[in-house]
Write a protein that holds these residues in place. Structure first.
Motif, PDB file in Angstrom:
ATOM      1  N   ARG B  26       0.756  -1.108  -0.121  1.00 36.58           N
ATOM      2  CA  ARG B  26      -0.106   0.048  -0.187  1.00 36.58           C
ATOM      3  C   ARG B  26       0.755   1.255   0.086  1.00 36.58           C
ATOM      4  O   ARG B  26       0.474   2.274  -0.367  1.00 36.58           O
ATOM      5  CB  ARG B  26      -0.972  -0.155   1.148  1.00 36.58           C
ATOM      6  CG  ARG B  26      -1.878   0.999   1.166  1.00 36.58           C
ATOM      7  CD  ARG B  26      -3.138   0.990   2.091  1.00 36.58           C
ATOM      8  NE  ARG B  26      -3.972  -0.191   1.605  1.00 36.58           N
ATOM      9  CZ  ARG B  26      -4.121  -1.206   2.045  1.00 36.58           C
ATOM     10  NH1 ARG B  26      -3.660  -1.592   3.177  1.00 36.58           N
ATOM     11  NH2 ARG B  26      -4.924  -2.177   1.420  1.00 36.58           N
ATOM     12  N   HIS B  27       2.031   1.220   0.748  1.00 40.05           N
ATOM     13  CA  HIS B  27       2.764   2.293   0.550  1.00 40.05           C
ATOM     14  C   HIS B  27       3.251   2.652  -0.895  1.00 40.05           C
ATOM     15  O   HIS B  27       3.376   3.973  -1.036  1.00 40.05           O
ATOM     16  CB  HIS B  27       4.098   2.124   1.542  1.00 40.05           C
ATOM     17  CG  HIS B  27       4.964   3.223   2.255  1.00 40.05           C
ATOM     18  ND1 HIS B  27       5.754   3.198   2.933  1.00 40.05           N
ATOM     19  CD2 HIS B  27       4.428   4.616   2.011  1.00 40.05           C
ATOM     20  CE1 HIS B  27       6.111   4.367   3.553  1.00 40.05           C
ATOM     21  NE2 HIS B  27       5.319   5.325   2.907  1.00 40.05           N
ATOM     22  N   GLN B  30       0.510   4.426  -2.518  1.00 36.08           N
ATOM     23  CA  GLN B  30       0.303   5.765  -2.159  1.00 36.08           C
ATOM     24  C   GLN B  30       1.584   6.484  -2.881  1.00 36.08           C
ATOM     25  O   GLN B  30       1.027   7.744  -3.358  1.00 36.08           O
ATOM     26  CB  GLN B  30       0.553   6.007  -0.733  1.00 36.08           C
ATOM     27  CG  GLN B  30      -0.517   5.680   0.003  1.00 36.08           C
ATOM     28  CD  GLN B  30      -0.581   5.491   1.754  1.00 36.08           C
ATOM     29  OE1 GLN B  30       0.738   5.363   1.994  1.00 36.08           O
ATOM     30  NE2 GLN B  30      -1.326   5.338   2.358  1.00 36.08           N
ATOM     31  N   GLY B  58      -1.962   8.726   4.985  1.00 33.02           N
ATOM     32  CA  GLY B  58      -0.371   8.540   4.432  1.00 33.02           C
ATOM     33  C   GLY B  58      -0.159   9.542   3.309  1.00 33.02           C
ATOM     34  O   GLY B  58       1.272   9.466   2.786  1.00 33.02           O
ATOM     35  N   ARG B  60      -0.176  12.770   3.314  1.00 35.49           N
ATOM     36  CA  ARG B  60       0.032  14.157   3.771  1.00 35.49           C
ATOM     37  C   ARG B  60       1.164  14.820   2.760  1.00 35.49           C
ATOM     38  O   ARG B  60       2.209  14.434   2.466  1.00 35.49           O
ATOM     39  CB  ARG B  60       0.710  14.253   5.356  1.00 35.49           C
ATOM     40  CG  ARG B  60      -0.507  14.275   6.203  1.00 35.49           C
ATOM     41  CD  ARG B  60       0.215  14.113   7.642  1.00 35.49           C
ATOM     42  NE  ARG B  60       0.291  12.656   8.015  1.00 35.49           N
ATOM     43  CZ  ARG B  60       0.968  12.243   8.798  1.00 35.49           C
ATOM     44  NH1 ARG B  60       1.687  12.993   9.756  1.00 35.49           N
ATOM     45  NH2 ARG B  60       1.179  10.998   8.824  1.00 35.49           N
TER      46      ARG B  60
END
Lengths: 275, 295
Positions: B26-27, B30, B58, B60
């Protein structure tokens, strides 16, 4: 609650991360001692606790919590604890009597293919009714917490792994995201089963699915070297999501020993029997 | 190759990020969303697995005005009365309507989090067909999907990845904050490029490729200098001249010189002698039977 585990997880009854989904798992071992830790921790933290106890009776948890200094009967009377005693409720489903008030939480026993929607409805009404009743004398409790012991028994009762994953997803959506509470679920695996056996349903698939959903896992296993009288096993703590600095998964390994009134955790090799 | 993919998936392309329970993709997803937002593209996220707050948390620092989150997280199966988006609405018509709701000049990028959720409830052929239709449809420019490879059978994963133009499989690397990405890219001409890289995602969601991962990359073993094993010992291994002489003079016990041999074979005075008188049946050979002994 176990003080050493609190310091490992950086939690106290006064301050703990909210919105967490904690997954307790074990492989050929027994992680239920961790359920008692979280139960007493959140009761001491004055949270509204909903406990879905499918494998043991209320008296079992009550007796153990008594030894840890928390009274489940009192918490139930005050309205802090909502306890679903799975074994008793299932009797009323299988042998219905006239004067059964009966929540429909265990209706999936009659037809497991329907799924766990009614169980989810029970959980939702339990955690959402915080402070909604007429507030004369009823106390304000903290964020809601859901504890489930355990999910694997649902597989044995005929519910598919997909339905259990849906149930845990919905619980997480309402408890963690909407109400900023915590969810703690126990899942058990037997056997080595690391490979994908082509078996779509099963405890491995359930465990992998839950691991993807959760934010913190505690995995209990026996020692790889075999049975030991002084060390009962090892716990691998894995933080999957870290707010703030970086999102890499952090893992730590501890060994533990369960006593009469608690459990002690220590770094591998530093057991008091060895040093 | 990872930075190239981050710069933009080709029009009509489907990028699948495969992860497992040991490392969440998922990182990286993102990072892709962040890159698309920074390129001033509209991004539509179909969120089944994480809530809007968690996803935006996540992201930001990214320009999230162009990010449209379609909430399929709170009620994906329609258990309440008013579901926002259910998994059974995953078809071309509904998705096109969803994306066209927010009018933008450029076609948007559709991000699906995650494909695994949909595959649990919708059959694999239907999912593949919908993805294929979306690619050709024109309502979305490109699709990025997250797939948990360990939650499905290999056939399912294979089918979905077969319809993808690029597949990135992420796994944990030796160091905690790094990961290994195995990339397969299919270009329009049919050429398939494969690559493997170690990368790290920084706090601002930019991806830094640490090194090219190659299995045979061992450092050439520099020849170590032969160290003298007899140096720096606490005991003396060397011989002085007198000791060497004495050593050479020493007669070893089982090496027979001529003198020793005759002394042993012909016993001296005072020792017992053996008188042998052959019988009529004996085959007595006068020659010494030990003569051919080479001692």
């Amino acid at each position: 609650m176990y003080t050493e585990l609190n310091s490992i997880l950086n939690t106290t009854p006064d301050s703990f991360t909210q919105g967490e989904f904690v997954l307790l798992s074990d492989r050929q071992s027994d992680a239920s001692f961790l359920i008692h830790h979280f139960l007493s921790l959140y009761l001491r933290a004055r949270c509204k606790v909903c406990f879905v106890g499918l494998v043991q009776s209320f008296n079992h948890y009550s007796a153990i919590s008594q030894r840890m200094g928390v009274s489940l009967t009192q918490a139930k009377e005050k309205g802090q604890l909502v306890f679903l005693e799975g074994q008793k409720e299932s009797l009323s489903v299988l042998i219905p009597q006239e004067n059964d008030t009966g929540s429909q939480a265990m209706d999936f026993l009659r037809d497991p293919s329907v799924g766990l929607k009614s169980l989810y409805e029970f959980v939702r009404s339990a955690v959402s009714s915080n402070g909604e009743e007429a507030g004369d004398g009823s106390e304000e409790w903290g964020p809601p917490v859901l504890l489930v012991d355990d999910l694997s028994v649902l597989l044995s009762l005929g519910v598919s792994a997909g339905a259990v994953l849906d149930f845990s997803h919905y619980c997480r959506a309402i408890v963690c995201s909407q109400l900023q509470g915590n969810v703690v679920m126990l899942v058990r695996c037997d056997g080595e089963g690391e490979e994908d056996e082509g078996d779509d349903e099963g405890s491995e698939r359930l465990m992998k699915g839950l691991t993807h959903q959760c934010s913190l896992t505690l995995h209990v296993q026996g020692l790889p070297t075999g049975y030991c009288r002084d060390i009962h096993g090892q716990v691998e703590v894995c933080w999957r999501r870290r707010q703030g600095d970086g999102q890499y998964t952090q893992k730590k390994l501890f060994q533990y020993k369960v006593h009469d009134k608690g459990a002690s955790f220590f770094a591998p090799g530093t057991s008091s029997a060895v040093l | 190759m990872l930075p190239e993919l981050l710069q933009g998936v080709d029009t009509g392309g489907l990028l699948v990020i495969q992860d497992s329970a040991s490392y969440s993709g998922r990182h990286l997803l993102q990072s892709f969303i962040n890159a698309a937002l920074n390129r001033e593209e509209a991004v539509h996220v179909l969120g089944f697995e994480v809530s809007e707050e968690e996803l935006k948390d996540g992201l930001r620092g990214s320009p999230v005005q162009r990010l449209h989150f379609h909430n399929a997280y709170t009620d994906p199966l329609g258990w309440t009365d008013h579901p926002a988006f259910t998994v059974h609405q995953f078809c071309l018509g509904e998705l096109t309507r969803l994306v066209k709701q927010t009018s933008h000049s450029k076609p948007a990028t559709l991000v699906i989090d995650s494909l695994s959720w949909i595959l649990r409830h919708v059959s694999t052929p239907d999912v593949c067909r919908t993805l294929q239709q979306l690619r050709k449809g024109g309502a979305v420019r490109s699709i990025i999907g997250l797939l948990h490879a360990d939650m499905h059978q290999r056939g399912t994963v294979g089918s979905v990845c077969h319809s993808a133009t690029s597949v990135i499989t992420v796994e944990p690397a030796m160091r905690g904050d790094e990961a290994v990405a195995k990339i397969t890219k299919r270009s329009k001409s049919g050429k398939v490029i494969q690559d493997e890289e170690i990368f790290r995602i920084k706090d601002d969601l930019t991806v830094v490729v640490q090194s090219k991962f190659s299995k045979g990359a061992k450092k050439a073993d520099s020849e170590e200098q032969e160290t003298d094993p007899t140096a720096n010992l606490t005991f003396n291994l060397r011989l002085s001249d007198t000791e060497r002489e004495a050593k050479q003079k020493l007669a070893l016990p089982f090496v027979f010189s001529k003198e020793k041999k005759t002394a042993l074979l012909h016993s001296g005075p005072g020792s017992g002698r053996i008188h042998y008188e052959p019988d009529a049946n004996d085959d007595y050979d006068q020659e010494d039977p030990d003569d051919d002994l080479d001692v």
